[in-house]
Design an enzyme around this catalytic site. Sequence first.
Site, PDB file in Angstrom:
ATOM      1  NE  ARG A  79      43.192  40.849  39.845  1.00 28.02           N
ATOM      2  CZ  ARG A  79      43.094  39.506  39.883  1.00 28.02           C
ATOM      3  NH1 ARG A  79      43.576  38.711  39.062  1.00 28.02           N
ATOM      4  NH2 ARG A  79      42.699  38.944  40.978  1.00 28.02           N
ATOM      5  CG  HIS A 139      46.690  41.262  43.402  1.00 27.58           C
ATOM      6  ND1 HIS A 139      45.960  39.994  43.339  1.00 27.58           N
ATOM      7  CD2 HIS A 139      45.734  42.173  43.371  1.00 27.58           C
ATOM      8  CE1 HIS A 139      44.688  40.130  43.270  1.00 27.58           C
ATOM      9  NE2 HIS A 139      44.359  41.413  43.197  1.00 27.58           N
ATOM     10  CB  VAL A 173      50.941  40.516  49.087  1.00 30.50           C
ATOM     11  CG1 VAL A 173      51.572  39.431  50.103  1.00 30.50           C
ATOM     12  CG2 VAL A 173      49.591  40.091  49.022  1.00 30.50           C
ATOM     13  CG  ASN A 187      48.044  36.729  44.022  1.00 36.04           C
ATOM     14  OD1 ASN A 187      47.604  37.854  43.703  1.00 36.04           O
ATOM     15  ND2 ASN A 187      49.098  36.541  44.765  1.00 36.04           N
ATOM     16  CG  HIS A 212      37.965  47.162  38.966  1.00 34.09           C
ATOM     17  ND1 HIS A 212      37.032  46.703  39.861  1.00 34.09           N
ATOM     18  CD2 HIS A 212      38.937  46.601  39.067  1.00 34.09           C
ATOM     19  CE1 HIS A 212      37.890  45.788  40.928  1.00 34.09           C
ATOM     20  NE2 HIS A 212      39.037  45.868  40.230  1.00 34.09           N
TER      21      HIS A 212
HETATM   22  C1  HEM Z   1      38.635  46.425  46.933  1.00 31.36           C
HETATM   23  C2  HEM Z   1      39.489  46.254  46.149  1.00 31.36           C
HETATM   24  C3  HEM Z   1      39.627  45.294  45.079  1.00 31.36           C
HETATM   25  C4  HEM Z   1      38.883  44.348  44.841  1.00 31.36           C
HETATM   26  C5  HEM Z   1      37.972  43.495  45.555  1.00 31.36           C
HETATM   27  C6  HEM Z   1      39.094  43.850  43.299  1.00 31.36           C
HETATM   28  C7  HEM Z   1      38.721  42.590  42.921  1.00 31.36           C
HETATM   29  C8  HEM Z   1      38.840  42.116  41.572  1.00 31.36           C
HETATM   30  C9  HEM Z   1      38.502  41.004  40.791  1.00 31.36           C
HETATM   31  C10 HEM Z   1      37.933  39.975  41.725  1.00 31.36           C
HETATM   32  C11 HEM Z   1      39.032  40.999  39.705  1.00 31.36           C
HETATM   33  C12 HEM Z   1      38.716  39.815  38.662  1.00 31.36           C
HETATM   34  C13 HEM Z   1      39.962  38.875  38.493  1.00 31.36           C
HETATM   35  C14 HEM Z   1      39.628  37.796  37.476  1.00 31.36           C
HETATM   36  O1  HEM Z   1      38.551  37.033  37.334  1.00 31.36           O
HETATM   37  O2  HEM Z   1      40.855  37.436  36.766  1.00 31.36           O
HETATM   38  C15 HEM Z   1      39.611  42.132  39.350  1.00 31.36           C
HETATM   39  C16 HEM Z   1      40.254  42.557  38.306  1.00 31.36           C
HETATM   40  C17 HEM Z   1      41.104  43.877  37.981  1.00 31.36           C
HETATM   41  N1  HEM Z   1      41.476  44.676  39.175  1.00 31.36           N
HETATM   42 FE1  HEM Z   1      40.646  44.930  40.982  1.00 31.36          FE
HETATM   43  N2  HEM Z   1      40.087  44.675  42.920  1.00 31.36           N
HETATM   44  C18 HEM Z   1      40.164  45.773  43.817  1.00 31.36           C
HETATM   45  C19 HEM Z   1      40.983  46.686  43.465  1.00 31.36           C
HETATM   46  C20 HEM Z   1      42.032  47.139  42.199  1.00 31.36           C
HETATM   47  C21 HEM Z   1      42.992  47.880  42.450  1.00 31.36           C
HETATM   48  C22 HEM Z   1      43.166  49.019  43.642  1.00 31.36           C
HETATM   49  C23 HEM Z   1      43.276  47.907  41.328  1.00 31.36           C
HETATM   50  C24 HEM Z   1      44.701  48.736  40.581  1.00 31.36           C
HETATM   51  C25 HEM Z   1      45.096  49.612  41.022  1.00 31.36           C
HETATM   52  C26 HEM Z   1      42.789  46.941  40.437  1.00 31.36           C
HETATM   53  C27 HEM Z   1      42.775  46.299  38.872  1.00 31.36           C
HETATM   54  C28 HEM Z   1      42.055  45.691  38.537  1.00 31.36           C
HETATM   55  C29 HEM Z   1      42.295  45.218  37.051  1.00 31.36           C
HETATM   56  C30 HEM Z   1      43.191  46.086  36.181  1.00 31.36           C
HETATM   57  C31 HEM Z   1      41.484  44.179  36.687  1.00 31.36           C
HETATM   58  C32 HEM Z   1      41.406  43.630  35.353  1.00 31.36           C
HETATM   59  C33 HEM Z   1      42.714  42.205  35.382  1.00 31.36           C
HETATM   60  C34 HEM Z   1      42.586  41.611  34.029  1.00 31.36           C
HETATM   61  O3  HEM Z   1      41.941  41.965  33.301  1.00 31.36           O
HETATM   62  O4  HEM Z   1      43.392  40.519  33.955  1.00 31.36           O
HETATM   63  N3  HEM Z   1      41.737  46.363  41.292  1.00 31.36           N
HETATM   64  N4  HEM Z   1      39.611  43.009  40.555  1.00 31.36           N
END
Ligand code: HEM
Length: 328
Positions: free
Chosen positions: A65, A69, A73, A97, A196
């Site tokens: 993630r 991010h 940006v 973030n 995800h």
């Molecule tokens: C439309 C695009 C996206 C949205 C709206 C989105 C939104 C989110 C949100 C809200 C979370 C939860 C964060 C938290 O509550 O701690 C999350 C987690 C995560 N996202 Fe996304 N995301 C998007 C695209 C992506 C992309 C492109 C990647 C990687 C290439 C990604 C990888 C991850 C990962 C691995 C997590 C888990 C993070 C953790 O366990 O700390 N996401 N995402």
Amino acid sequence: MAGSTLSLLFIILIVNQIAAATNPSSEGLSYNFYDKTCPHVEDIVRAVLASVFASDPTSPAALLRLMFHDCQVQGCDGSILIESLPSKPLEMAASKNFGIRKREAINLIKSRIEVECPGQVSCADILVLAAREAVAISGGPSIQVPLGRRDSPFSASSESADASLPSADIGVDDALGLFAKLGMTAEEAVAILGAHTLGITHCLNVMDRLYKSYGERAGEINPKFEAVLKVTCPQWMALTQNTSFVFNDPSTFHFDNLYFKNAMAGQGVLRIDAELPLHPKTTSIVQQFGADQDHFFQAFGSAFVKLSFAGVLTGTQGVIRNVCSVGI
Ligand code: HEM
Ligand SMILES: *[C@@H]1O[C@H](CO)[C@@H](O)[C@H](O)[C@H]1NC(C)=O
């Protein structure tokens, strides 16, 4: 015989030229960028991360993630790593973030690399390599990424970071638009969202979805799953919604295609996860990835590389920061 071999070679060369020409964002990056200046860079990244991952199995998700991010940006320029000052809120202070973790792992890798090849390797490249390792170590594809990114000397403001990052309740059309800007096809956009398959979502980011009235809520939600989410994230729990969390899919540590099967079963956590299987532009792609993990891995690999090209600084642009957490 020799003639046809020669013309085949010629055609291959032309095709390669066209591929390179239609991919302007990768200009200045190459697969052998550090061969002379830091030949062991990938081994060092892997070795440091082996111990980071062993001590914290949630760190691969965090690093994947983190790359998204950073790249979203002002490009993949390592700017998210720069510490905010209370007087000057930078990228990391952006509310989108929230939940970004493990930036210190990049600092650690950087400090090891500086010992072996001082001043050569950018924080931006280390971040991309770390995300690549995170995917591979979790059982996902092994992705080759071209290197040679340079660092931004400064971080974006928290306002501009919030303007560039997607909101937690983005829908399919907006998400496809966002990834199309990075040159991704719909298939690649769905694949990159398969990130995800790892990690967690804090209650903060699902409260709206859980407690909106049914009419307003986008994306299907399986009633049993909804009940489970509501136990972890009760409506009255404002104080702990930033610390309580749910898994993005049941195999939170495994990079696999369960994310897609799970979403098809109405168990997508975020709006985007829930809508992907339902939207006319993405339904069949989700079904294919759910049925064929290799297909998902292959599309994820090409999407990941495109993400890693976002707004890169190369050549004489930008700098190589000595300490990833400090701007210049
Ligand atoms: C439309 C695009 C996206 C949205 C709206 C989105 C939104 C989110 C949100 C809200 C979370 C939860 C964060 C938290 O509550 O701690 C999350 C987690 C995560 N996202 Fe996304 N995301 C998007 C695209 C992506 C992309 C492109 C990647 C990687 C290439 C990604 C990888 C991850 C990962 C691995 C997590 C888990 C993070 C953790 O366990 O700390 N996401 N995402
Ligand atoms: C939770 O995090 C959000 C986003 O960073 C922040 O705006 C809010 O104040 C935090 N809430 C609590 C209770 O700490």
